[in-house]
Design a protein around this motif. Structure first.
Motif, mmCIF file in Angstrom:
data_model
loop_
_atom_site.group_PDB
_atom_site.id
_atom_site.type_symbol
_atom_site.label_atom_id
_atom_site.label_comp_id
_atom_site.label_asym_id
_atom_site.label_seq_id
_atom_site.Cartn_x
_atom_site.Cartn_y
_atom_site.Cartn_z
ATOM 1 N N MET A 1 0.848 -1.202 0.000
ATOM 2 C CA MET A 1 0.000 0.000 0.000
ATOM 3 C C MET A 1 0.881 1.248 0.000
ATOM 4 S SD MET A 1 -3.257 -0.429 0.026
ATOM 5 C CE MET A 1 -4.087 0.915 0.898
ATOM 6 N N SER A 2 0.575 2.163 -0.899
ATOM 7 C CA SER A 2 1.319 3.412 -0.895
ATOM 8 C C SER A 2 0.316 4.537 -0.799
ATOM 9 C CB SER A 2 2.106 3.530 -2.196
ATOM 10 O OG SER A 2 1.232 3.329 -3.283
ATOM 11 N N ASP A 3 0.664 5.629 -0.130
ATOM 12 C CA ASP A 3 -0.310 6.707 -0.011
ATOM 13 C C ASP A 3 -0.419 7.454 -1.330
ATOM 14 O OD1 ASP A 3 2.139 7.937 0.170
ATOM 15 O OD2 ASP A 3 1.505 9.413 1.654
ATOM 16 N N ARG A 4 -1.488 8.230 -1.476
ATOM 17 C CA ARG A 4 -1.768 8.865 -2.765
ATOM 18 C C ARG A 4 -1.063 10.210 -2.841
ATOM 19 N NH1 ARG A 4 -7.834 9.626 -2.115
ATOM 20 N NH2 ARG A 4 -7.035 10.066 -0.036
ATOM 21 N N ILE A 5 -0.373 10.425 -3.957
ATOM 22 C CA ILE A 5 0.300 11.709 -4.139
ATOM 23 C C ILE A 5 -0.159 12.337 -5.454
ATOM 24 C CG2 ILE A 5 2.357 11.167 -2.787
ATOM 25 C CD1 ILE A 5 3.799 10.511 -5.412
ATOM 26 N N VAL A 6 -0.014 13.642 -5.542
ATOM 27 C CA VAL A 6 -0.427 14.346 -6.755
ATOM 28 C C VAL A 6 0.519 15.517 -6.994
ATOM 29 C CG1 VAL A 6 -2.015 15.865 -5.496
ATOM 30 C CG2 VAL A 6 -2.380 15.478 -7.928
ATOM 31 N N ALA A 7 0.705 15.849 -8.275
ATOM 32 C CA ALA A 7 1.472 17.045 -8.615
ATOM 33 C C ALA A 7 1.137 17.439 -10.043
ATOM 34 C CB ALA A 7 2.968 16.781 -8.489
ATOM 35 N N SER A 23 -0.591 9.321 -8.206
ATOM 36 C CA SER A 23 -0.104 7.966 -8.083
ATOM 37 C C SER A 23 -0.379 7.450 -6.676
ATOM 38 C CB SER A 23 1.402 7.920 -8.376
ATOM 39 O OG SER A 23 1.889 6.599 -8.201
ATOM 40 N N GLY A 24 -0.618 6.135 -6.576
ATOM 41 C CA GLY A 24 -0.836 5.541 -5.256
ATOM 42 C C GLY A 24 -2.072 4.673 -5.238
ATOM 43 N N SER A 25 -2.231 3.926 -4.161
ATOM 44 C CA SER A 25 -3.368 3.007 -4.072
ATOM 45 C C SER A 25 -4.670 3.788 -4.019
ATOM 46 C CB SER A 25 -3.250 2.145 -2.820
ATOM 47 O OG SER A 25 -2.018 1.511 -2.796
ATOM 48 N N GLY A 26 -5.568 3.495 -4.945
ATOM 49 C CA GLY A 26 -6.901 4.099 -4.880
ATOM 50 C C GLY A 26 -7.072 5.390 -5.643
ATOM 51 N N VAL A 27 -6.079 5.791 -6.438
ATOM 52 C CA VAL A 27 -6.243 7.088 -7.126
ATOM 53 C C VAL A 27 -7.306 7.035 -8.210
ATOM 54 C CG1 VAL A 27 -3.949 8.032 -6.612
ATOM 55 C CG2 VAL A 27 -4.279 6.666 -8.677
ATOM 56 N N VAL A 28 -7.549 5.835 -8.785
ATOM 57 C CA VAL A 28 -8.600 5.737 -9.809
ATOM 58 C C VAL A 28 -9.957 6.052 -9.171
ATOM 59 C CG1 VAL A 28 -9.709 4.245 -11.504
ATOM 60 C CG2 VAL A 28 -7.254 4.003 -11.067
ATOM 61 N N GLU A 29 -10.187 5.462 -8.005
ATOM 62 C CA GLU A 29 -11.440 5.717 -7.281
ATOM 63 C C GLU A 29 -11.517 7.193 -6.868
ATOM 64 O OE1 GLU A 29 -9.374 3.208 -6.765
ATOM 65 O OE2 GLU A 29 -10.643 1.519 -7.370
ATOM 66 N N THR A 30 -10.388 7.740 -6.458
ATOM 67 C CA THR A 30 -10.361 9.143 -6.048
ATOM 68 C C THR A 30 -10.844 10.048 -7.173
ATOM 69 O OG1 THR A 30 -8.475 8.717 -4.633
ATOM 70 C CG2 THR A 30 -8.882 11.012 -5.205
ATOM 71 N N VAL A 31 -10.229 9.889 -8.337
ATOM 72 C CA VAL A 31 -10.554 10.784 -9.447
ATOM 73 C C VAL A 31 -11.967 10.509 -9.944
ATOM 74 C CG1 VAL A 31 -9.925 11.498 -11.777
ATOM 75 C CG2 VAL A 31 -8.142 11.067 -10.084
ATOM 76 N N SER A 32 -12.347 9.256 -9.910
ATOM 77 C CA SER A 32 -13.690 8.898 -10.357
ATOM 78 C C SER A 32 -14.743 9.653 -9.546
ATOM 79 C CB SER A 32 -13.880 7.385 -10.201
ATOM 80 O OG SER A 32 -15.123 7.016 -10.715
ATOM 81 N N GLY A 33 -14.393 10.015 -8.331
ATOM 82 C CA GLY A 33 -15.319 10.724 -7.455
ATOM 83 C C GLY A 33 -15.666 12.121 -7.927
ATOM 84 N N PHE A 34 -14.816 12.714 -8.757
ATOM 85 C CA PHE A 34 -15.163 14.075 -9.212
ATOM 86 C C PHE A 34 -15.005 14.251 -10.723
ATOM 87 C CE2 PHE A 34 -10.863 14.138 -7.429
ATOM 88 C CZ PHE A 34 -10.111 14.654 -8.476
ATOM 89 N N PHE A 35 -14.911 13.100 -11.431
ATOM 90 C CA PHE A 35 -14.841 13.165 -12.886
ATOM 91 C C PHE A 35 -16.132 12.581 -13.453
ATOM 92 C CE2 PHE A 35 -13.871 10.726 -16.804
ATOM 93 C CZ PHE A 35 -13.591 11.789 -17.640
ATOM 94 N N ASP A 105 -8.138 18.358 -2.085
ATOM 95 C CA ASP A 105 -9.320 18.400 -1.221
ATOM 96 C C ASP A 105 -9.795 17.012 -0.825
ATOM 97 O OD1 ASP A 105 -9.432 21.116 -1.130
ATOM 98 O OD2 ASP A 105 -10.869 21.329 -2.769
ATOM 99 N N THR A 106 -9.487 16.011 -1.627
ATOM 100 C CA THR A 106 -9.932 14.653 -1.292
ATOM 101 C C THR A 106 -8.960 13.972 -0.338
ATOM 102 O OG1 THR A 106 -8.743 13.647 -3.112
ATOM 103 C CG2 THR A 106 -10.984 14.372 -3.581
ATOM 104 N N GLY A 107 -7.898 14.695 0.059
ATOM 105 C CA GLY A 107 -6.966 14.098 1.019
ATOM 106 C C GLY A 107 -5.717 13.534 0.381
ATOM 107 N N VAL A 108 -5.580 13.683 -0.938
ATOM 108 C CA VAL A 108 -4.355 13.251 -1.590
ATOM 109 C C VAL A 108 -3.248 14.219 -1.188
ATOM 110 C CG1 VAL A 108 -3.260 12.799 -3.824
ATOM 111 C CG2 VAL A 108 -5.688 12.358 -3.515
ATOM 112 N N ARG A 109 -2.038 13.686 -1.029
ATOM 113 C CA ARG A 109 -0.937 14.518 -0.556
ATOM 114 C C ARG A 109 -0.159 15.094 -1.736
ATOM 115 N NH1 ARG A 109 4.218 13.089 0.238
ATOM 116 N NH2 ARG A 109 3.947 10.848 0.074
ATOM 117 N N LEU A 110 0.323 16.330 -1.594
ATOM 118 C CA LEU A 110 1.161 16.930 -2.616
ATOM 119 C C LEU A 110 2.496 16.181 -2.660
ATOM 120 C CD1 LEU A 110 1.088 19.324 -4.591
ATOM 121 C CD2 LEU A 110 2.267 20.672 -2.872
ATOM 122 N N ALA A 111 2.923 15.760 -3.857
ATOM 123 C CA ALA A 111 4.140 14.951 -3.956
ATOM 124 C C ALA A 111 5.376 15.767 -3.590
ATOM 125 C CB ALA A 111 4.277 14.417 -5.378
ATOM 126 N N GLU A 112 6.347 15.086 -2.988
ATOM 127 C CA GLU A 112 7.651 15.701 -2.752
ATOM 128 C C GLU A 112 8.342 15.859 -4.106
ATOM 129 O OE1 GLU A 112 8.795 16.416 0.299
ATOM 130 O OE2 GLU A 112 7.010 15.580 1.255
#
Lengths: 458, 625
Positions: A1-7, A23-35, A105-112
Motif C-alpha cells: 500500500m502506498s499513499d496517494r500523491i499528486v502534482a 499515483s498511489g493506491s486508490g487514485v482511480v477511485e479518487t478521481v472517479s469521485g469528481f470526474f 481536497d480529497t486528502g491526496v498529498r502533494l508529492a515531494e
C-alpha cells in the motif's frame, strides 16, 4: 500500500495542455469521485487499463472546473508501478490549479520533489543502471526545491518570516521553560502569550494575503453579475467581453442558466458569471437557475449587483441586495443615460450606505472604466502598494502557511482553557509547519532558546 | 601479579545510580553478576543535589519502576519531602519530586544490593578491561584479581580521571571526596574508544544550626502525594521543609570583584559545563540585569545538619564562597560544612554506542550514566537499567531491548544521546519528547510493565497489581461507554444544569460526557451512576477522556514516525559505496552509524535528500539480493 500523491507534471506557465498526475493506491477511485465522463455508463473505475476518458471535472459544489481527458494506468503497468491517473486539462494555470486543488481536497498529498521518480525506482520500474541518474535527479530536485524556496522568500517577506519564527520560538521557549523549569521561570504569562500568538496570526495572514494577490494575477478571480431580470446584466457581460454570447432580450427571465465569460481587467483574469435573476419564482426551469445563482454568489470573489434608473429600486432589489455579502459587492446603477430617472441621488446614498456605487450606461459605454477600477481595488485592496509585499508563494508554501496558521489559531483557542502541555502540541505544530518554508528544523532551536532567554539552573 | 579470581556473566564497574540498576537488572535476569565499587560508601551516593524527580525526571523514575528497576522503590523509602510539580499545567508535565535523605537512600539501596541473589559486591578499583577479538573477556583489579566475564557495564560517573577545582586549587579526586579512577580511562582509550571531557559543579553545604530560617520562606511538602513506585503501599511519613531565600546586589558585587579568581574565567577549567546547571558566577555574569537569584536551602537527611544550597554551584575560592553566602538573608552567620567545587571528568562520546548502550566497536562492553555524557541521577539510573538488561540479553544470546522515542522517555534519552552531538552534559527535558502527551508519569505502568514482565524483571507481586489495575480500567471504560442517557433523562439534565454545562441534544454515553472539563468521575460515583472507584483509576480515565483529542493527534504522529523507525539500516553498510550522499552526510553517517532511517534523519547535517539517497540505496541492495 502506498499513499496517494499528486502534482502538476507539466512545466509552469501557459501551455496548450497541462497535466495533473496522481499515483498511489486508490487514485482511480479518487478521481472517479469528481470526474463525470460523457459516457455515463463507463465510470473510470470500470475502464480498461490505458483508457482515455473525456468528460467534466467537477469542483466540491458540483460546478464544472474544466473539460478534461483522463487516462488510467493501473499497477504495475505505469510509470511508478502504482495506480496512476493523469488528468489533461486545458492549458492556462487557472484550470490546472483548480484541478490540483480538487485532488488535494480529497486528502491526496502533494508529492515531494522527485517523488514519482523515486516511487518508480522503488517499485523496480527503472533499470538498475538508471539508479545513478535517478539519485542525481532526486538530489537536484530536492536541493533546488529548497534553495528556490529560500531564495523566493528573500527580502521583505523573508524578514517577515524570520520575525514570525523568532516570535514563535520565543513563545515556545517561554512555554517550555515554564514546564521544564517551574521553580525558576514560574507560570506562562498568558497575556504575553496571547499577544504573541495574535501578532503571529496577523503576520501569517498578511503573508497569505500577499500570496493571494499574486494568485489573483496568476489564477484570476470569479465575478458574478446579479440583479433583477432585465436590469442589463447580459448587456454588461457583453460590453465587457465584447462578445455575443448571452442572449439579450427585453423579456424578463430569458437567461435561464449561468453563463460564463473570461475577460481581462487591468491584468487580472476575471471569469464573469451571469446569473438568472434571483427572485421568487414558480417556474421550475428558472427555479433551478435561481438555486444555482445562490451557490454561485457564495463561491464568488466579487459580486456586481445591478439596478437600473428606469425601474427604480424595488423591494425585490433589496431582497437580492440583502443576500450578497457586503465586503465583496459593487453596486452598479445602469441606464444613467435615460431622462426619466426613478432613483434620486439621496435614495442611492441612503440605500447603499458605505458601498461602492458606480453609475453607468452599458448601452452608451459610460462608467465602465470606473467599474474596472472598482473591481481592481476591491480584489487587490487599496493597501496593495503600501505593505510592499510582492510574494509569489507556491502551493507547498501556501499549505505550510495555512497549516501553521491553523495550529496557531488552535493554540490561541486553547490558551487559558486547556493545560499548557496541550497548548504545546499546537505551538510545536505551528513551528514545525513554518519550518517547512525555510527547510529548517526549528524544534532544534527551542532548547537553545530556553537557555538564552531565561536564567535557568539551580 | 595477576591471579584468576573467578568468573561472572556480567561485571558492573561503579555502584552509583546507573551501576546499581545495571547490576540488579542483570542479576534478576539470572546472570551471575559482580558489582565493583571503589568504596562501599559510593553505593547509591548522591554527591550533588538531594532530590529525585521533577519534570521529565519523574517520568523516567516511573518508567524505571514499571520495568522492575529500583530507583522508585528506593526513593519512596528514603524521602524527606514529596511535592507534585506543575499541577495545573497538564497531565503530561505534572511531575512528582522528592527531597531525598541521602544517607537513608544509600543505606536502603545497599541493603537491596546485598540481599540480591546472584549479585556479588566487591570493593576494588578496576584498572583494566581485557578483550579478545574485540569482545570483552575479563576485568582486572588494582590488586591483580582477574575476573573472567562475558559482558562489562562501565558506570564510572564523574570518577574517570576526576579533577576537583576550588579557586586556584586543583587536585585529582572523585566526587564528594572519593578517590578518582585513573587507569580505567587509559584502558578504554587503548581499546580505541574516544573520550571527551566535561565539567560540572556543586554548591557548598552549610550547617543547619547556623541558618536563620526566619528570614526565609518555608517550602513544605504536599500533604497527600502519591509514591514514585506503582507498588509502594500508601504511607504518610513526617516531611521536612525546604527554605527559599534570594541573592542580592551585594552578593553579585562580591562575585564580580572576585571573577579574576574564578577558575571558570581564568581558564583553569577547560571542560564544558551544563547550561541548565550553571555556576552562580555564570548566572551573575550572563544575566547581569537580574538583581537577585533564588536559592533553596534544602536538608540532606534526617540524621545530619548538612544543608544543600540549591542554585549556588560554584568553584570560587573558599573565602569568596563564604563571603557570598554571608551576604544572603538568613545566612549572615553561616558555617560551611563542605566547600563547593567544580569537577572535570572523562566521558565516552556517546555516538560510539548502539541504542542498546553497547559499544559499536567492542562487543560486550556497555556504558551507562555520566560516563556517557549525561547528568542527573535519574538519567543515570535509566541507562543503567537498559545497559544491565542488554548485558544480560547479550549473555543469553538474545536480541537487545530498545525503547522507541514514542514509547518512553528512556527511548528519547538514549536516542538523543546517540544521534545528537552535545557539547554539554545531557539532561532530559519534557520539551525533548515529541510525544510527551503519551509519555506521562501516570501511565508508565500501562506502557511498560508488560515489557518488564517478559524480560523477567517484573515479579509476581508487581504483575498482580498491574493486572488488577488493568482489569479495573477496562471494566470501568466498558461501563462508561455502555451506559447512555437521552436528553429526557432528568438525573443527567439536572446534573449538567448544576454544573453550568450545556444540556445534551442526543443520546450520549457517560464516557462522552466525561470529555467535558466540568464533568468528573467522582460526581458519577456520588450520583450512584457507577460504583466507587480507586482514585488512580479515576485519574487515569479522566486524563484519557479529557485529553482524547490531543492524545489522538499525537498517536497519529507516532504512526508516521514509526514508519521511518522500522526501516532498518544494516550494520555492515559501507557508506563509501553509497553514491549521491553529500560529503557532510557521508562523514556524519560514518561517525554515527545510525540503526534506522528514522535515527539517521535526526542526525544534524543529514538532509531529506540524503535520506532519499539512502532509501534508494537500501532498496537497490535488497533488489540485488
Amino acid at each position: 500500500m502506498s499513499d496517494r500523491i499528486v502534482a502538476i507534471s507539466t512545466p509552469p506557465g501557459e501551455g496548450a495542455v497541462g497535466i495533473v498526475r496522481l499515483s498511489g493506491s486508490g487514485v482511480v477511485e479518487t478521481v472517479s469521485g469528481f470526474f463525470h465522463p460523457y459516457n455515463k455508463d463507463l465510470p473510470l473505475t470500470l475502464r480498461n487499463n490505458f483508457s482515455l476518458n473525456l468528460g467534466w471535472l467537477l469542483d466540491l459544489e458540483g460546478e464544472k472546473i474544466d473539460e478534461v481527458l483522463v487516462s488510467v494506468m493501473r499497477a504495475p503497468h505505469s510509470y511508478t508501478g502504482e495506480d496512476v491517473v493523469e488528468i489533461n486539462c486545458h492549458g492556462g494555470s487557472l484550470a490546472i490549479r483548480r484541478c490540483l486543488k480538487r485532488c488535494l481536497d480529497t486528502g491526496v498529498r502533494l508529492a515531494e520533489p522527485g517523488e514519482f521518480t523515486k516511487r518508480a525506482f522503488l517499485n523496480d520500474r527503472l533499470e538498475l543502471s538508471q539508479a545513478e541518474a535517478v539519485i542525481d535527479i532526486i538530489r537536484a530536485k530536492t536541493d533546488r526545491g529548497l534553495k528556490l524556496a529560500v531564495q523566493q522568500l528573500g527580502g521583505r517577506q523573508g524578514q517577515l518570516i524570520a520575525d514570525l519564527e523568532e516570535q514563535l520560538l520565543h513563545l515556545n521557549a517561554m512555554l517550555e521553560a515554564s514546564l521544564d523549569f517551574p521553580d525558576e521561570v514560574g507560570d506562562l504569562d498568558d497575556a504575553e502569550a496571547r499577544r504573541i500568538l495574535e501578532s503571529c496570526i496577523n503576520k501569517i495572514k498578511q503573508l497569505l494575503k500577499a500570496g493571494q494577490r499574486a494568485e489573483v494575477y496568476r489564477d484570476g478571480i470569479n465575478m458574478v453579475i446579479c440583479g433583477k431580470p432585465n436590469v442589463g446584466k447580459s448587456s454588461l457581460l457583453n460590453a465587457l467581453a465584447q462578445k455575443e454570447r448571452a442572449i439579450v432580450t427585453d423579456i424578463p427571465g430569458t437567461t435561464r442558466d449561468v453563463i460564463e465569460e473570461y475577460i481581462n481587467i487591468r491584468g487580472i483574469p476575471v471569469k464573469i458569471v451571469d446569473t438568472a435573476g434571483i427572485r421568487e419564482t414558480e417556474d421550475l426551469v428558472e427555479l433551478i437557475g435561481v438555486q444555482k445563482s445562490k451557490e454561485v454568489i457564495e463561491n464568488a470573489d466579487l459580486v456586481l449587483f445591478m439596478v437600473d434608473f428606469s425601474a427604480g429600486i424595488s423591494d425585490e432589489d433589496m431582497d437580492i441586495f440583502a443576500g450578497i455579502p457586503a465586503e465583496k459587492m459593487i453596486v452598479l446603477v445602469n441606464k444613467e443615460d435615460i431622462e426619466d430617472k426613478k432613483i434620486s441621488p439621496a435614495e442611492l446614498r441612503e440605500k447603499f450606505q458605505n458601498m461602492t456605487v458606480i453609475k453607468s450606461s452599458v448601452k452608451m459605454e459610460t462608467g465602465l472604466d470606473e467599474l474596472e477600477q472598482a473591481v481592481y481595488d476591491l480584489v487587490l485592496g487599496t493597501e496593495t502598494m503600501h505593505d510592499g509585499l510582492e510574494i509569489m508563494i507556491n502551493l507547498r508554501q501556501k499549505l505550510a502557511l495555512q497549516n501553521s496558521l491553523a495550529h496557531m489559531q488552535a493554540a490561541l483557542e486553547a490558551l487559558g482553557t486547556m493545560p499548557l502541555d496541550c497548548l504545546g502540541v499546537d505551538i510545536w505544530g505551528a513551528l514545525e509547519r513554518l519550518g517547512e518554508l525555510s527547510g529548517k528544523s526549528l524544534k532544534e532551536d527551542i532548547i537553545d532558546r530556553i537557555f538564552h532567554d531565561f536564567c535557568i539552573g539551580k | 601479579m595477576i591471579y584468576e579470581a573467578g568468573s561472572y556473566d556480567v561485571v558492573v564497574i561503579g555502584a552509583g545510580h546507573a551501576g546499581c540498576e545495571a547490576a540488579l537488572a542483570s542479576a534478576r535476569m539470572g546472570c551471575q553478576t559482580l558489582l565493583a565499587t571503589l568504596s562501599m560508601e559510593g553505593i547509591g551516593l548522591m554527591p550533588c543535589n538531594p532530590s529525585i524527580g521533577g519534570p521529565a525526571k519523574a517520568q523516567l523514575v516511573r518508567e524505571i519502576d514499571a520495568l522492575g528497576g529500583e530507583m522508585g522503590i528506593n526513593i519512596d523509602k528514603a524521602n524527606l519531602q514529596m511535592r507534585m510539580i506543575n499541577t495545573g499545567k497538564g497531565p503530561a508535565v505534572q511531575s512528582l519530586r522528592a527531597q531525598a535523605d541521602k544517607h537513608e537512600y544509600h543505606r536502603e539501596l545497599m541493603k537491596t544490593i546485598l540481599q540480591q541473589e546472584g549479585l556479588h559486591i566487591l570493593m576494588a578499583e578496576i584498572e583494566d578491561i581485557q578483550c579478545q577479538d574485540e569482545q570483552v573477556c575479563a576485568v582486572i583489579t588494582r590488586t591483580g584479581a582477574r575476573f573472567a566475564c562475558q559482558a562489562v557495564v562501565v558506570t564510572s560517573g564523574t570518577y574517570l580521571k576526576g579533577r576537583i577545582i576550588v579557586g586556584d586549587l586543583a587536585y585529582e579526586g572523585g566526587p564528594a571526596n572519593q578517590f578518582p579512577s585513573v587507569k580505567l580511562a587509559d584502558s578504554l582509550r587503548s581499546m580505541g574508544i574516544t573520550l571527551g571531557r566535561f565539567k560540572t559543579g556543586t554548591p557548598p553545604r552549610i550547617d543547619r544550626k547556623s541558618v536563620d530560617f526566619s528570614k526565609m520562606s518555608e517550602q513544605p511538602g504536599d500533604p497527600d502525594v502519591p509514591n514514585f513506585s506503582f507498588i509502594t503501599p500508601k504511607a504518610n511519613r513526617e516531611q521536612l521543609s525546604c527554605y527559599l531565600t534570594y541573592s542580592n546586589k551585594k552578593t553579585h558585587q562580591i562575585v564580580m570583584d572576585n571573577l579574576n579568581r574564578s577558575p571558570l574565567y581564568t581558564g583553569v577549567i577547560k571542560g564544558k559545563g551544563p547550561r541548565y546547571c550553571p555556576s552562580f558566577e555564570d548566572k551573575v555574569v550572563r544575566f547581569a540585569h537580574k538583581e537577585s537569584h533564588q536559592l533553596f536551602v534544602e536538608p540532606e537527611g534526617r540524621d545530619t545538619d548538612e544543608m544543600y544550597v540549591q542554585g549556588l554551584n560554584t568553584s570560587l575560592p573558599e573565602d569568596v564562597q563564604m563571603a557570598v553566602l554571608r551576604s544572603i538573608p538568613g545566612l549572615e552567620n553561616v558555617r560551611i560544612i563542605r566547600t563547593g567545587y567544580a569537577i572535570e571528568y572523562d566521558y565516552v562520546l556517546p555516538s560510539q554506542l548502539k541504542l542498546s548502550l553497547e559499544s559499536k566497536k567492542i562487543a560486550g562492553l556497555f556504558t551507562a550514566g555520566q560516563i556517557n555524557g549525561t547528568s542527573g541521577y535519574e538519567e543515570a539510573a535509566a541507562q543503567g537499567l537498559i545497559a544491565g538488561i542488554n548485558a544480560a540479553l547479550k549473555v543469553k544470546n538474545q536480541p537487545p531491548f530498545i525503547l522507541k522515542r514514542s514509547e518512553a522517555y528512556i527511548g528519547v534519552l538514549i536516542d538523543d544521546l546517540i544521534s545528537k552531538e552535545s557539547d554539554e552534559p545531557y539532561r532530559l527535558l519534557t520539551s525533548r519528547a515529541e510525544y510527551r502527551l503519551l509519555l506521562r508519569q501516570d501511565n508508565a505502568d500501562l506502557r511498560l510493565t508488560e515489557m518488564g514482565r517478559s524480560l523477567g524483571l517484573v515479579d509476581d507481586y508487581r504483575w498482580q497489581i498491574y493486572q488488577n489495575k488493568k482489569r479495573q480500567l477496562d471494566s470501568l471504560i466498558e461501563l462508561l461507554q455502555k451506559t447512555t442517557y437521552t436528553p429526557a433523562d432528568k438525573t443527567i439534565a439536572g446534573y449538567l444544569q448544576k454544573k453550568n454545562s450545556a444540556p445534551i441534544k442526543d443520546r450520549v454515553s457517560l464516557w462522552e460526557l466525561l470529555r467535558r472539563p466540568e464533568v468528573n468521575l467522582s460526581d458519577y460515583v456520588e450520583m450512584g451512576l457507577i460504583p466507587p472507584q480507586n482514585p488512580d483509576i479515576m485519574e487515569q480515565l479522566e486524563i484519557q477522556s479529557k485529553y482524547e483529542g490531543y492524545i489522538n493527534k499525537q498517536r497519529e504522529q507516532v504512526i508516521r514516525f514509526e514508519k521511518m523507525e522500522n526501516k532498518l539500516i544494516p550494520a555492515d553498510i559501507d557508506y563509501d559505496t553509497v553514491s549521491g550522499l553529500s560529503s557532510e552526510a557521508l562523514q556524519r553517517l560514518k561517525q554515527f552509524r545510525p540503526e534506522s532511517i528514522g535515527q539517521a534523519s535526526r542526525i544534524s547535517g543529514i538532509t531529506p535528500a540524503d535520506i532519499n539517497v539512502l532509501l534508494i540505496f537500501l532498496k537497490r541492495k535488497e533488489g540485488i539480493r
